[in-house]
Design a protein around this motif. Structure first.
Motif, PDB file in Angstrom:
ATOM      1  N   PRO A  98     -31.699  52.225  25.130  1.00  0.00           N
ATOM      2  CA  PRO A  98     -31.382  52.229  23.573  1.00  0.00           C
ATOM      3  C   PRO A  98     -31.775  53.676  22.799  1.00  0.00           C
ATOM      4  CG  PRO A  98     -32.300  50.116  24.063  1.00  0.00           C
ATOM      5  CD  PRO A  98     -32.299  50.868  25.122  1.00  0.00           C
ATOM      6  N   VAL A  99     -31.028  53.868  21.811  1.00  0.00           N
ATOM      7  CA  VAL A  99     -31.160  55.464  21.177  1.00  0.00           C
ATOM      8  C   VAL A  99     -31.334  55.099  19.803  1.00  0.00           C
ATOM      9  CG1 VAL A  99     -30.455  57.470  20.522  1.00  0.00           C
ATOM     10  CG2 VAL A  99     -29.815  56.745  22.661  1.00  0.00           C
ATOM     11  N   GLU A 100     -32.756  55.309  19.475  1.00  0.00           N
ATOM     12  CA  GLU A 100     -33.420  54.619  17.961  1.00  0.00           C
ATOM     13  C   GLU A 100     -32.685  55.911  16.929  1.00  0.00           C
ATOM     14  OE1 GLU A 100     -36.984  52.747  17.779  1.00  0.00           O
ATOM     15  OE2 GLU A 100     -36.785  51.324  19.471  1.00  0.00           O
ATOM     16  N   ILE A 101     -32.136  55.882  15.959  1.00  0.00           N
ATOM     17  CA  ILE A 101     -31.916  56.813  15.068  1.00  0.00           C
ATOM     18  C   ILE A 101     -32.377  56.241  13.593  1.00  0.00           C
ATOM     19  CG2 ILE A 101     -29.879  57.985  14.008  1.00  0.00           C
ATOM     20  CD1 ILE A 101     -28.159  57.002  16.706  1.00  0.00           C
ATOM     21  N   ILE A 102     -32.944  57.411  13.039  1.00  0.00           N
ATOM     22  CA  ILE A 102     -33.414  57.124  11.520  1.00  0.00           C
ATOM     23  C   ILE A 102     -32.241  58.246  10.794  1.00  0.00           C
ATOM     24  CG2 ILE A 102     -34.783  58.146   9.869  1.00  0.00           C
ATOM     25  CD1 ILE A 102     -37.138  57.319  11.359  1.00  0.00           C
ATOM     26  N   GLN A 103     -31.638  57.606   9.711  1.00  0.00           N
ATOM     27  CA  GLN A 103     -30.755  58.342   8.935  1.00  0.00           C
ATOM     28  C   GLN A 103     -31.301  58.738   7.537  1.00  0.00           C
ATOM     29  OE1 GLN A 103     -26.023  58.072   8.122  1.00  0.00           O
ATOM     30  NE2 GLN A 103     -27.149  56.101   7.528  1.00  0.00           N
ATOM     31  N   LEU A 104     -31.272  59.798   7.175  1.00  0.00           N
ATOM     32  CA  LEU A 104     -31.667  60.346   5.863  1.00  0.00           C
ATOM     33  C   LEU A 104     -30.383  60.592   4.922  1.00  0.00           C
ATOM     34  CD1 LEU A 104     -34.495  62.993   6.797  1.00  0.00           C
ATOM     35  CD2 LEU A 104     -34.759  60.387   6.437  1.00  0.00           C
ATOM     36  N   GLU A 105     -30.417  59.635   4.042  1.00  0.00           N
ATOM     37  CA  GLU A 105     -29.016  59.506   3.381  1.00  0.00           C
ATOM     38  C   GLU A 105     -29.439  60.666   2.045  1.00  0.00           C
ATOM     39  OE1 GLU A 105     -28.514  55.804   1.946  1.00  0.00           O
ATOM     40  OE2 GLU A 105     -28.934  54.883   3.942  1.00  0.00           O
ATOM     41  N   GLY A 106     -27.973  61.080   1.710  1.00  0.00           N
ATOM     42  CA  GLY A 106     -27.823  61.989   0.372  1.00  0.00           C
ATOM     43  C   GLY A 106     -28.205  61.095  -0.678  1.00  0.00           C
ATOM     44  N   THR A 107     -28.071  61.529  -1.924  1.00  0.00           N
ATOM     45  CA  THR A 107     -27.907  60.631  -3.230  1.00  0.00           C
ATOM     46  C   THR A 107     -27.198  59.478  -3.080  1.00  0.00           C
ATOM     47  OG1 THR A 107     -28.417  62.727  -4.321  1.00  0.00           O
ATOM     48  CG2 THR A 107     -27.717  61.100  -5.568  1.00  0.00           C
ATOM     49  N   THR A 108     -27.631  58.445  -3.404  1.00  0.00           N
ATOM     50  CA  THR A 108     -27.074  56.834  -3.293  1.00  0.00           C
ATOM     51  C   THR A 108     -25.820  57.068  -4.469  1.00  0.00           C
ATOM     52  OG1 THR A 108     -29.161  55.983  -3.107  1.00  0.00           O
ATOM     53  CG2 THR A 108     -26.990  54.750  -3.916  1.00  0.00           C
ATOM     54  N   GLY A 109     -24.562  56.631  -3.904  1.00  0.00           N
ATOM     55  CA  GLY A 109     -23.317  56.704  -4.528  1.00  0.00           C
ATOM     56  C   GLY A 109     -22.560  58.186  -4.478  1.00  0.00           C
ATOM     57  N   ALA A 110     -23.247  59.126  -4.030  1.00  0.00           N
ATOM     58  CA  ALA A 110     -22.641  60.537  -4.137  1.00  0.00           C
ATOM     59  C   ALA A 110     -21.623  60.401  -2.730  1.00  0.00           C
ATOM     60  CB  ALA A 110     -23.381  61.465  -3.658  1.00  0.00           C
ATOM     61  N   ALA A 111     -20.380  61.033  -3.057  1.00  0.00           N
ATOM     62  CA  ALA A 111     -19.453  60.835  -2.019  1.00  0.00           C
ATOM     63  C   ALA A 111     -19.873  61.386  -0.742  1.00  0.00           C
ATOM     64  CB  ALA A 111     -18.100  61.826  -2.360  1.00  0.00           C
ATOM     65  N   PRO A 112     -20.550  62.811  -0.546  1.00  0.00           N
ATOM     66  CA  PRO A 112     -20.898  63.132   0.737  1.00  0.00           C
ATOM     67  C   PRO A 112     -21.866  61.987   1.514  1.00  0.00           C
ATOM     68  CG  PRO A 112     -22.066  64.460  -1.091  1.00  0.00           C
ATOM     69  CD  PRO A 112     -21.101  63.587  -1.434  1.00  0.00           C
ATOM     70  N   ALA A 113     -22.808  61.463   0.734  1.00  0.00           N
ATOM     71  CA  ALA A 113     -23.660  60.451   1.360  1.00  0.00           C
ATOM     72  C   ALA A 113     -23.059  59.290   1.737  1.00  0.00           C
ATOM     73  CB  ALA A 113     -24.543  59.851   0.320  1.00  0.00           C
ATOM     74  N   ILE A 114     -22.052  58.773   1.146  1.00  0.00           N
ATOM     75  CA  ILE A 114     -21.182  57.562   1.640  1.00  0.00           C
ATOM     76  C   ILE A 114     -20.368  57.979   2.644  1.00  0.00           C
ATOM     77  CG2 ILE A 114     -19.264  56.074   0.770  1.00  0.00           C
ATOM     78  CD1 ILE A 114     -20.359  56.256  -2.215  1.00  0.00           C
ATOM     79  N   ASP A 115     -19.419  59.102   2.665  1.00  0.00           N
ATOM     80  CA  ASP A 115     -18.710  59.336   3.836  1.00  0.00           C
ATOM     81  C   ASP A 115     -19.314  59.827   5.146  1.00  0.00           C
ATOM     82  OD1 ASP A 115     -16.668  58.919   2.011  1.00  0.00           O
ATOM     83  OD2 ASP A 115     -16.213  60.796   1.483  1.00  0.00           O
ATOM     84  N   ARG A 116     -20.378  60.520   4.939  1.00  0.00           N
ATOM     85  CA  ARG A 116     -21.321  61.162   5.937  1.00  0.00           C
ATOM     86  C   ARG A 116     -21.789  59.995   6.899  1.00  0.00           C
ATOM     87  NH1 ARG A 116     -23.740  66.525   3.209  1.00  0.00           N
ATOM     88  NH2 ARG A 116     -21.738  67.656   3.435  1.00  0.00           N
ATOM     89  N   ALA A 117     -22.274  59.245   6.155  1.00  0.00           N
ATOM     90  CA  ALA A 117     -22.689  57.884   6.848  1.00  0.00           C
ATOM     91  C   ALA A 117     -21.666  57.076   7.555  1.00  0.00           C
ATOM     92  CB  ALA A 117     -23.478  57.137   5.631  1.00  0.00           C
ATOM     93  N   GLU A 118     -20.375  56.980   6.946  1.00  0.00           N
ATOM     94  CA  GLU A 118     -19.263  56.100   7.078  1.00  0.00           C
ATOM     95  C   GLU A 118     -18.755  56.941   8.654  1.00  0.00           C
ATOM     96  OE1 GLU A 118     -14.645  55.298   6.185  1.00  0.00           O
ATOM     97  OE2 GLU A 118     -16.276  55.568   4.698  1.00  0.00           O
ATOM     98  N   GLY A 119     -18.597  58.150   8.481  1.00  0.00           N
ATOM     99  CA  GLY A 119     -18.185  58.820   9.586  1.00  0.00           C
ATOM    100  C   GLY A 119     -19.158  58.860  10.834  1.00  0.00           C
ATOM    101  N   PHE A 120     -20.368  59.114  10.611  1.00  0.00           N
ATOM    102  CA  PHE A 120     -21.323  58.905  11.658  1.00  0.00           C
ATOM    103  C   PHE A 120     -21.254  57.389  12.330  1.00  0.00           C
ATOM    104  CE2 PHE A 120     -25.494  58.236  13.226  1.00  0.00           C
ATOM    105  CZ  PHE A 120     -25.799  59.377  14.205  1.00  0.00           C
ATOM    106  N   ALA A 121     -21.325  56.472  11.493  1.00  0.00           N
ATOM    107  CA  ALA A 121     -21.415  55.144  11.944  1.00  0.00           C
ATOM    108  C   ALA A 121     -20.111  54.825  12.726  1.00  0.00           C
ATOM    109  CB  ALA A 121     -21.401  54.228  10.815  1.00  0.00           C
ATOM    110  N   GLU A 122     -18.947  55.451  12.379  1.00  0.00           N
ATOM    111  CA  GLU A 122     -17.675  54.980  13.140  1.00  0.00           C
ATOM    112  C   GLU A 122     -17.655  55.494  14.523  1.00  0.00           C
ATOM    113  OE1 GLU A 122     -13.122  56.433  13.060  1.00  0.00           O
ATOM    114  OE2 GLU A 122     -14.424  56.407  11.021  1.00  0.00           O
ATOM    115  N   VAL A 123     -18.374  56.786  14.849  1.00  0.00           N
ATOM    116  CA  VAL A 123     -18.433  57.048  16.122  1.00  0.00           C
ATOM    117  C   VAL A 123     -19.485  56.701  17.041  1.00  0.00           C
ATOM    118  CG1 VAL A 123     -18.808  59.304  17.504  1.00  0.00           C
ATOM    119  CG2 VAL A 123     -17.553  59.426  15.465  1.00  0.00           C
ATOM    120  N   VAL A 124     -20.913  56.601  16.479  1.00  0.00           N
ATOM    121  CA  VAL A 124     -21.898  56.006  17.364  1.00  0.00           C
ATOM    122  C   VAL A 124     -21.815  54.468  17.436  1.00  0.00           C
ATOM    123  CG1 VAL A 124     -23.427  58.123  16.559  1.00  0.00           C
ATOM    124  CG2 VAL A 124     -23.513  55.893  15.212  1.00  0.00           C
ATOM    125  N   GLY A 125     -21.218  53.842  16.705  1.00  0.00           N
ATOM    126  CA  GLY A 125     -21.042  52.348  16.332  1.00  0.00           C
ATOM    127  C   GLY A 125     -20.332  51.844  17.694  1.00  0.00           C
TER     128      GLY A 125
END
Length: 341
Positions: free
Chosen positions: A179-206
């Motif tokens: 297993p590869v354990e990952i910590i994600q440091l998110e941007g400002t809650t509710g900000a478009a880049p925070a929401i979308d960068r998390a979504e794009g990343f999760a789509e690939v590694v998920g």
């Protein structure tokens, strides 16, 4: 999203009508006064750059990226000879809304802003539309079902940025079965880049269950926030392999936290970030960050082009995506000497 083509949007038509109405009134006044020959000429045609006034409501100065973005926008409007009224919202939505309403009262020609968060803009944007003042979004989008509230959105594809970061992680650990354990440091809650960068990343590694995001918390896009959150999450997740930060500044804060814990950033714990500002690129060149996805802050010239077209009543694309790349350590070393930000 739809594009504005063919006929102008309602906002652009209202604004053009307002400008035309002023010109027509001036022309009528000249005619009635019997001025001829050497008198003042009535205004006609599109406004000259020197007559345009733009109100810009910036998010704040939370990062090196944002500082570079502000400087480039101010530089571009100064070069174009366009008056720019500027406000710093200090990362508070209420400050941006107040600034936008002030610009409406001042009857600027165009309002541009980078939204602190995605939601909660419809009321103030409708006020701008009703006043006949077109709005241009820069860097970040708004979450609204009514896309007539703004003329164009200029900025990066944040989901794609997240995907690029995720793909590097997938490739880097392609041969690992544990297993590869990952910590994600998110941007400002509710900000478009925070929401979308998390979504794009999760789509690939998920797509591979060996990748486990064991902790995800906002660092608010700041270096201090990134350090503080990373320190706490590293203590509760001592086996972490990689940190994915939504911007360079939080990644730089994570470097400080990793070093304070007696580990080597880039080796003991790998780091992937987004932005590619000079400080981040320097850390990448030194091997403390392993991979950076570019998000260019140099939007000034493109914003000036959009503004001048909107004022002239010309067609503009509803969504304009900036072209960006990615950087490895070797590429960062090569790019740094000529880096503008």
């Amino acid at each position: 999203m739809r594009r504005v083509n063919g006929a102008r949007s309602g906002t652009a038509r209202n604004h053009a009508a307002r400008v035309f109405g002023v010109a027509a009134t001036a022309a009528l006044a000249v005619a009635l006064s019997g001025c001829a020959g050497g008198g003042e000429q009535a205004a006609s045609g599109p406004k000259d750059a020197g007559d345009i006034v733009v109100g810009f409501a910036q998010v704040g100065a939370e990062s090196g990226w944002r500082t570079a973005n502000t400087k480039d926008i101010q530089r571009a409007f100064e070069d174009a000879g366009i008056e720019l009224k500027f406000s710093d919202a200090q990362q508070k939505q209420e400050n941006q809304i107040k600034a936008i309403r002030s610009y409406i009262t001042q009857q600027v020609d165009v309002i541009a802003f980078s939204p602190v968060v995605e939601t909660g803009w419809d009321a103030v944007l409708k006020e701008a539309k009703d006043a006949g003042i077109p709005v241009v979004l820069t860097d970040r989008a708004v979450d609204s079902e009514d896309d007539t509230l703004y003329e164009s959105f200029l900025g990066s594809d944040f989901i794609e940025e997240g995907k690029k970061a995720g793909q590097w992680v997938v490739d880097e650990y392609a041969d690992q079965t544990e297993p590869v354990e990952i910590i994600q440091l998110e941007g400002t809650t509710g900000a478009a880049p925070a929401i979308d960068r998390a979504e794009g990343f999760a789509e690939v590694v998920g797509a591979d269950e060996k990748f486990q995001v064991v902790a995800s918390q906002t660092g608010d896009f700041t270096r201090a926030g990134g350090k503080q959150v990373a320190e706490a999450l590293l203590k509760s997740n001592p086996g972490v392999d990689l940190i994915y930060a939504h911007n360079d500044d939080m990644g730089l804060g994570a470097i400080e936290a990793i070093e304070a814990a007696g580990m080597v950033p880039g080796q003991d714990i790998k780091i992937v970030t987004v932005d590619a500002v000079k400080d981040g690129m320097t850390a990448l060149s030194e091997g403390k960050i392993n991979f950076i996805v570019e998000c260019s802050p140099l939007l000034g010239d493109q914003l000036v082009d959009i503004v001048t077209k909107v004022v002239a009543g010309e067609d503009v694309e509803k969504r304009i995506i900036t072209e960006e790349t990615t950087f490895t350590q070797e590429q960062a070393v090569e790019a740094l000497p000529d880096r503008q930000y």
